[in-house]
Design an enzyme around this catalytic site. Structure first.
Site, PDB file in Angstrom:
ATOM      1  N   ARG A 136       0.803  -1.224   0.000  1.00 63.51           N
ATOM      2  CA  ARG A 136       0.000   0.000   0.000  1.00 63.51           C
ATOM      3  C   ARG A 136       0.832   1.269   0.000  1.00 63.51           C
ATOM      4  O   ARG A 136       0.584   2.191  -0.783  1.00 63.51           O
ATOM      5  CB  ARG A 136      -0.920   0.055   1.238  1.00 63.51           C
ATOM      6  CG  ARG A 136      -2.199  -0.688   1.069  1.00 63.51           C
ATOM      7  CD  ARG A 136      -2.620  -1.267   2.382  1.00 63.51           C
ATOM      8  NE  ARG A 136      -1.689  -2.305   2.744  1.00 63.51           N
ATOM      9  CZ  ARG A 136      -1.817  -3.583   2.363  1.00 63.51           C
ATOM     10  NH1 ARG A 136      -2.840  -3.961   1.667  1.00 63.51           N
ATOM     11  NH2 ARG A 136      -0.908  -4.482   2.685  1.00 63.51           N
ATOM     12  N   THR A 137       1.811   1.350   0.898  1.00 65.91           N
ATOM     13  CA  THR A 137       2.514   2.631   1.035  1.00 65.91           C
ATOM     14  C   THR A 137       3.248   2.964  -0.256  1.00 65.91           C
ATOM     15  O   THR A 137       3.120   4.061  -0.793  1.00 65.91           O
ATOM     16  CB  THR A 137       3.487   2.574   2.235  1.00 65.91           C
ATOM     17  OG1 THR A 137       2.737   2.198   3.390  1.00 65.91           O
ATOM     18  CG2 THR A 137       4.140   3.924   2.467  1.00 65.91           C
ATOM     19  N   LYS A 185      25.878  -4.116  -2.850  1.00 65.35           N
ATOM     20  CA  LYS A 185      27.346  -4.088  -2.956  1.00 65.35           C
ATOM     21  C   LYS A 185      27.973  -3.450  -1.733  1.00 65.35           C
ATOM     22  O   LYS A 185      29.181  -3.243  -1.688  1.00 65.35           O
ATOM     23  CB  LYS A 185      27.761  -3.298  -4.206  1.00 65.35           C
ATOM     24  CG  LYS A 185      27.224  -3.844  -5.514  1.00 65.35           C
ATOM     25  CD  LYS A 185      27.676  -2.952  -6.668  1.00 65.35           C
ATOM     26  CE  LYS A 185      27.041  -3.369  -7.972  1.00 65.35           C
ATOM     27  NZ  LYS A 185      27.278  -2.383  -9.037  1.00 65.35           N
ATOM     28  N   ARG A 202      11.489   3.869   3.041  1.00 71.10           N
ATOM     29  CA  ARG A 202      11.125   2.907   4.095  1.00 71.10           C
ATOM     30  C   ARG A 202      12.359   2.080   4.402  1.00 71.10           C
ATOM     31  O   ARG A 202      13.070   1.640   3.485  1.00 71.10           O
ATOM     32  CB  ARG A 202       9.988   2.003   3.631  1.00 71.10           C
ATOM     33  CG  ARG A 202       9.778   0.835   4.577  1.00 71.10           C
ATOM     34  CD  ARG A 202       8.538   0.071   4.287  1.00 71.10           C
ATOM     35  NE  ARG A 202       7.346   0.830   4.636  1.00 71.10           N
ATOM     36  CZ  ARG A 202       6.124   0.305   4.675  1.00 71.10           C
ATOM     37  NH1 ARG A 202       5.937  -0.961   4.389  1.00 71.10           N
ATOM     38  NH2 ARG A 202       5.083   1.034   5.005  1.00 71.10           N
ATOM     39  N   HIS A 234       5.505   6.168  11.420  1.00 73.78           N
ATOM     40  CA  HIS A 234       4.973   6.000  10.051  1.00 73.78           C
ATOM     41  C   HIS A 234       4.008   7.163   9.792  1.00 73.78           C
ATOM     42  O   HIS A 234       2.785   6.992   9.735  1.00 73.78           O
ATOM     43  CB  HIS A 234       4.255   4.651   9.965  1.00 73.78           C
ATOM     44  CG  HIS A 234       3.942   4.177   8.584  1.00 73.78           C
ATOM     45  ND1 HIS A 234       3.960   5.000   7.466  1.00 73.78           N
ATOM     46  CD2 HIS A 234       3.586   2.942   8.133  1.00 73.78           C
ATOM     47  CE1 HIS A 234       3.633   4.287   6.398  1.00 73.78           C
ATOM     48  NE2 HIS A 234       3.402   3.037   6.776  1.00 73.78           N
TER      49      HIS A 234
END
Ligand code: NCD
Length: 356
Positions: free
Chosen positions: A52-53, A81, A102, A130
């Site tokens: 969703r986000t 890397k 995120r 959040h």
């Protein structure tokens, strides 16, 4: 200064209200805003899974006429890397007008914002905060309950690791006459720093271990998933995972005006039979998330949402954060900055506390 959105409480309530109003206007007439971000690019750096986000941010930018770049799996980028957060942020923020991040570690978005050349939006930093889910939740409450004040809001599930819970409790503490009913096991209670925030804002909370007894009192029930990925072992998660489950029988105990929210994804904490109850609004809530993210992108890009300086504290002798999930342990170049609060010091990235 660019307007990063790391913790919603860094910007004023009147700014949140303006974003919610704009989100409402966009929802009513989306075509008016269809070209509002033409020529702008949004970078999405998702170091952790998201449906969703990430997709609502991407859809929001596309619906505004802008473009998107980024990764949803760090293993397909130079992170695999060994590139550090600072370098990845520096490079992608140079390609973008706005960066959405995120990350599994607490304080990661703030750390990224320290070096970014464009505004950074926190789309979830570990079990910490959040803020854009909270804007989604506030818009849902405003549209569906008609108010953000005078609400008795129940939170149930993983209140310790649930970042959506932390941000929403902090936000709702800023509106008058809200009360919080916190339902969890003893192991998964709301962290102390959030409880202190609620109390300092003059609001009250009560803690319970059973959903049945609180159902009749609630205007809103905010269910949450047990955050499996934040547990130290499979056994600890197994012990918590099926303790609370909302079903049709429990829904019968609640008021007809209750609304049930959930940031999603759901696992087993809400029985599928509840989906047909008109009070179950979690799918609608996810849809509001797209409109509120359109409003947020526009506000940050066009109206220069002002936020506070990122680090306002101080380096204290050789103190380091004691929270093992704090970003400062993996990104070793970060200044170990703390705020003083009485006889404790508070890490400026993750809000972790320790005695001075
Ligand atoms: C939440 C999250 O990622 O914190 N989901 C979301 O963003 N809509 C809740 C969760 O993962 O349980």
């Amino acid at each position: 200064m660019t307007g990063h959105v790391i913790d919603l409480n860094d910007v004023t309530v009147s700014q949140w209200n303006a974003i919610l109003k704009l989100a409402h206007d966009i929802k009513e007439a989306p075509m008016v805003y269809a070209g509002a971000c033409r020529g702008k690019i949004m970078g999405t750096l998702f170091y952790e899974p998201s449906t969703r986000t990430q997709m609502s941010f991407q859809t929001a930018m596309l619906r505004l006429g802008g473009g998107i770049i980024g990764f949803d799996n760090p293993s397909t980028s130079s992170v695999s890397k060994g590139e550090n957060l600072k370098d990845t942020t520096k490079i992608v923020s140079g390609y973008s007008d706005i960066l959405v991040m995120r990350h599994p570690l607490e304080g990661a978005s703030k750390a990224a914002a320290l070096t970014a050349d464009c505004p950074v939006i926190n789309a979830g930093d570990g079990g910490h905060l959040h803020p854009t889910q909270t804007l989604t939740d506030l818009l849902t409450l405003r549209e569906e309950k008609g108010r953000l004040e005078g609400l008795t809001v129940g939170f149930c599930g993983d209140l310790k690791n649930g970042r959506t819970v932390h941000s929403l409790l902090k936000a709702l503490s800023c509106y008058p006459d809200n009360k919080f009913i916190l339902v969890s096991t003893d192991e998964l209670r709301v962290p102390g720093y959030i409880k202190d925030y609620i109390s300092a804002s003059g609001k009250t909370y009560e803690e319970y271990s059973s959903l049945e007894e609180v159902m009749p009192k609630l205007d809103v029930l905010y269910m949450t998933r047990i955050q499996q990925e934040r547990f130290a072992s499979r056994e600890e998660y197994e012990a918590q995972k099926n303790v609370f489950r909302l079903d049709a029988k429990k829904m019968k105990l609640a008021s007809k005006d209750l609304i049930v929210l959930h940031p999603l994804p759901r696992v087993d904490e809400i029985a599928v039979e509840v989906d047909d109850d008109p009070r179950a609004l979690y799918f609608k809530q996810a849809n509001y998330g797209m409109y509120v993210r359109m409003a947020l992108i526009l506000s940050v890009l066009n109206y220069k949402l002002e936020s506070q300086p990122l680090l306002r504290g101080e380096i204290i002798n050789d103190a380091t954060c004691t929270n093992p999930k704090c970003i400062c342990h993996t990104e070793k170049y970060l200044p170990h900055s703390f705020r003083r609060a009485g006889d404790v010091i508070v890490c400026e990235y993750c809000d972790g506390r320790q005695l001075l």
